[in-house]
Design a protein around this motif. Structure first.
Motif, mmCIF file in Angstrom:
data_model
loop_
_atom_site.group_PDB
_atom_site.id
_atom_site.type_symbol
_atom_site.label_atom_id
_atom_site.label_comp_id
_atom_site.label_asym_id
_atom_site.label_seq_id
_atom_site.Cartn_x
_atom_site.Cartn_y
_atom_site.Cartn_z
ATOM 1 N N LEU A 136 17.995 -8.121 2.419
ATOM 2 C CA LEU A 136 17.653 -7.781 1.031
ATOM 3 C C LEU A 136 17.373 -6.290 0.870
ATOM 4 O O LEU A 136 17.581 -5.730 -0.210
ATOM 5 C CB LEU A 136 16.453 -8.609 0.559
ATOM 6 C CG LEU A 136 16.688 -10.120 0.468
ATOM 7 C CD1 LEU A 136 15.466 -10.813 -0.118
ATOM 8 C CD2 LEU A 136 17.933 -10.454 -0.354
ATOM 9 N N PHE B 209 19.770 -3.994 -0.897
ATOM 10 C CA PHE B 209 19.996 -4.059 -2.346
ATOM 11 C C PHE B 209 18.749 -3.552 -3.065
ATOM 12 O O PHE B 209 18.057 -4.314 -3.747
ATOM 13 C CB PHE B 209 20.334 -5.505 -2.754
ATOM 14 C CG PHE B 209 21.572 -6.022 -2.073
ATOM 15 C CD1 PHE B 209 22.833 -5.772 -2.600
ATOM 16 C CD2 PHE B 209 21.489 -6.735 -0.883
ATOM 17 C CE1 PHE B 209 23.981 -6.223 -1.958
ATOM 18 C CE2 PHE B 209 22.621 -7.190 -0.231
ATOM 19 C CZ PHE B 209 23.872 -6.936 -0.778
ATOM 20 N N PRO B 210 18.457 -2.245 -2.889
ATOM 21 C CA PRO B 210 17.216 -1.702 -3.445
ATOM 22 C C PRO B 210 17.153 -1.782 -4.966
ATOM 23 O O PRO B 210 16.070 -1.732 -5.545
ATOM 24 C CB PRO B 210 17.216 -0.244 -2.949
ATOM 25 C CG PRO B 210 18.636 0.067 -2.601
ATOM 26 C CD PRO B 210 19.249 -1.221 -2.178
ATOM 27 N N VAL C 107 17.947 -4.349 -6.792
ATOM 28 C CA VAL C 107 17.748 -5.710 -7.288
ATOM 29 C C VAL C 107 16.306 -6.149 -7.013
ATOM 30 O O VAL C 107 15.768 -5.902 -5.940
ATOM 31 C CB VAL C 107 18.721 -6.690 -6.575
ATOM 32 C CG1 VAL C 107 18.592 -8.087 -7.157
ATOM 33 C CG2 VAL C 107 20.152 -6.200 -6.666
ATOM 34 N N PHE D 14 13.600 -8.892 -6.147
ATOM 35 C CA PHE D 14 13.574 -10.215 -5.519
ATOM 36 C C PHE D 14 12.148 -10.765 -5.520
ATOM 37 O O PHE D 14 11.189 -10.027 -5.303
ATOM 38 C CB PHE D 14 14.048 -10.134 -4.055
ATOM 39 C CG PHE D 14 15.488 -9.704 -3.908
ATOM 40 C CD1 PHE D 14 16.514 -10.606 -4.184
ATOM 41 C CD2 PHE D 14 15.803 -8.417 -3.505
ATOM 42 C CE1 PHE D 14 17.840 -10.216 -4.042
ATOM 43 C CE2 PHE D 14 17.131 -8.017 -3.369
ATOM 44 C CZ PHE D 14 18.157 -8.918 -3.637
ATOM 45 N N ARG E 27 10.036 -13.347 -3.264
ATOM 46 C CA ARG E 27 10.234 -13.961 -1.938
ATOM 47 C C ARG E 27 9.293 -15.124 -1.686
ATOM 48 O O ARG E 27 8.140 -15.088 -2.086
ATOM 49 C CB ARG E 27 9.982 -12.915 -0.842
ATOM 50 C CG ARG E 27 11.029 -11.837 -0.814
ATOM 51 C CD ARG E 27 10.461 -10.566 -0.212
ATOM 52 N NE ARG E 27 11.191 -9.413 -0.708
ATOM 53 C CZ ARG E 27 11.854 -8.566 0.066
ATOM 54 N NH1 ARG E 27 11.853 -8.722 1.358
ATOM 55 N NH2 ARG E 27 12.510 -7.562 -0.465
ATOM 56 N N HIS E 28 9.791 -16.114 -0.983
ATOM 57 C CA HIS E 28 8.937 -17.246 -0.616
ATOM 58 C C HIS E 28 9.423 -17.807 0.712
ATOM 59 O O HIS E 28 10.578 -18.201 0.831
ATOM 60 C CB HIS E 28 8.991 -18.301 -1.725
ATOM 61 C CG HIS E 28 8.062 -19.437 -1.489
ATOM 62 N ND1 HIS E 28 6.811 -19.278 -0.929
ATOM 63 C CD2 HIS E 28 8.193 -20.765 -1.713
ATOM 64 C CE1 HIS E 28 6.215 -20.448 -0.838
ATOM 65 N NE2 HIS E 28 7.031 -21.374 -1.293
#
Lengths: 261, 261
Positions: B17, B20-21, B23, B25, B27-28
């Motif tokens: 991830l 893709f700076p 975008v 996100f 997180r889990h």
């Protein structure tokens, strides 16, 4: 082989190799390979291993086209840990991956750095019940008899997750009463208990003080039985650490106390 | 999602991830999913996220066929971090992967466990020059002025690599002479120095003691210049930690002192 620290390649490479317990592997991590020259050195090293009769397998996380082209000449099975998945992600996200290297495992923002540093210092200050200062700020208080794995678990949670973690030893003095030790009792909901098997505890204690009463099977059995009673009476969640790694214990604590993400 | 601790999935997922700076996100991490029922809960959670208008992406390290079959029903892009690579390895090694779960990040042998525990205790005992006991056993001695990152680096090396690591603060008292402080001088070849930029150091010290002489830019500049002189005079390898993470600093130390693998 990595263009950065090598931690991702090492972690995933080790996870993959763990699926082949019958095969003997010699491991070598080569971090910071981000030039054609660096890659050429790696190719020479691989060729030497190949000449020795080993079967080289390279786990790589590099995205650099030049490095990849040089590496392709090595007599080795290459397993590209990121490339294929990046392509999948690009398709899903409808955008291209950044060209920059090593964004992960880099310093990040100052606030995150401070938080991590504070967490480690908090863990050292609060190891083995040494301090009650700011104990109300603890995210987790790990409690257990001596040598059940409190300290490694505490440090792992602090270092990897930046949590404020204290730990407190349960000694003979703590068992006459029904409640938790007075220092941690106000924070029962943040306590997590560790236990182990008497045999394992005795073995670990013998390592520290051979042939002591402290390490005797009778004493270990007694302390563990009392600790488990204490956890149950106070509804403190607990875990038997005897067959678990620090990573597994930490993952269970995060999940139980709902501290993950 | 993982059938074990989730650490591998988390590490590689985050590394992916990070490419893709642009975008955002959420997180889990969901560890210990190893039954059809557990997988069904995950599918429900994913469906809820999907209904919220999010675009779920699942990084998975599970090898279990039943869990995988249930997960396949989730409205998500699934990225299998191990499966494809395991197939590649099976072909290379000419053997099939073991069916057992969670061999990595598990407790390992007792000797490895003891070594890790000893390393963490050694690091705590030898933090900030507190003890000279068994200093001859140190694999690394990290030296630096206060607040350059000695303690986090020490803990990381102990926890992740089981190395015996001490650290020693350079204070005004250590600079009048040409040599390293007497306590660490006998082990110069195992010393590694840290430095940073005056601005960064001043910022970090203000966090601890706001508006003190200790945190002033003048004092920070002076201490860093003297520390670097000391490193150079004694041929102690050193690194500017200001833009580096603990993982990066540790990787450089391992490589420089040839302590990795």
């Amino acid at each position: 082989m990595s263009d950065s620290t090598g931690i991702t390649a090492e972690t995933l490479g080790s996870a993959l190799l763990a699926n082949f317990p019958g095969v003997g592997f010699r491991r070598h991590t080569i971090p910071f390979v981000d030039t054609a020259e660096g890659a050429a050195n790696v190719v020479r090293e691989i060729a030497a291993a190949d000449a020795e009769g080993l079967a080289p397998i390279v786990f790589t996380t590099t995205k650099d086209a030049v490095v990849s082209r040089v590496l392709a000449e090595a007599p080795a099975t290459r397993i590209d840990l990121l490339g294929g998945h990046l392509t999948e992600l690009e398709a899903t996200l409808g955008t291209t991956a950044s060209e920059q290297l090593g964004q992960y495992h880099t310093v990040g923002d100052t606030e995150t750095y401070f938080a991590r540093m504070r967490a480690i210092e908090y863990a050292i200050e609060h190891d083995d019940g040494q301090s009650s200062r700011a104990l109300d700020l603890a995210d987790v208080i790990v409690i257990a008899p001596s040598r059940c794995g409190k300290t490694p678990t505490t440090m792992y949670l602090a270092l990897q997750y930046g949590l404020l973690v204290a730990n407190y030893p349960l000694t003979d003095d703590d068992f006459p009463t029904d409640g938790l030790p007075p220092m941690v009792a106000p924070y029962t909901s943040r306590c997590f208990g560790l236990t182990t098997t008497p045999l394992r505890l005795s073995q670990v204690r013998h390592e520290r003080r051979p042939d002591s009463r402290y390490a005797s099977l009778a004493q270990c059995s007694l302390e563990l039985r009392r600790a488990e009673d204490l956890y149950r009476r106070n509804r403190v969640p607990f875990l038997n650490s005897s067959t678990k790694s620090v990573e597994e214990i930490s993952a269970v604590i995060l999940q139980t106390l709902k501290l993950r993400n």
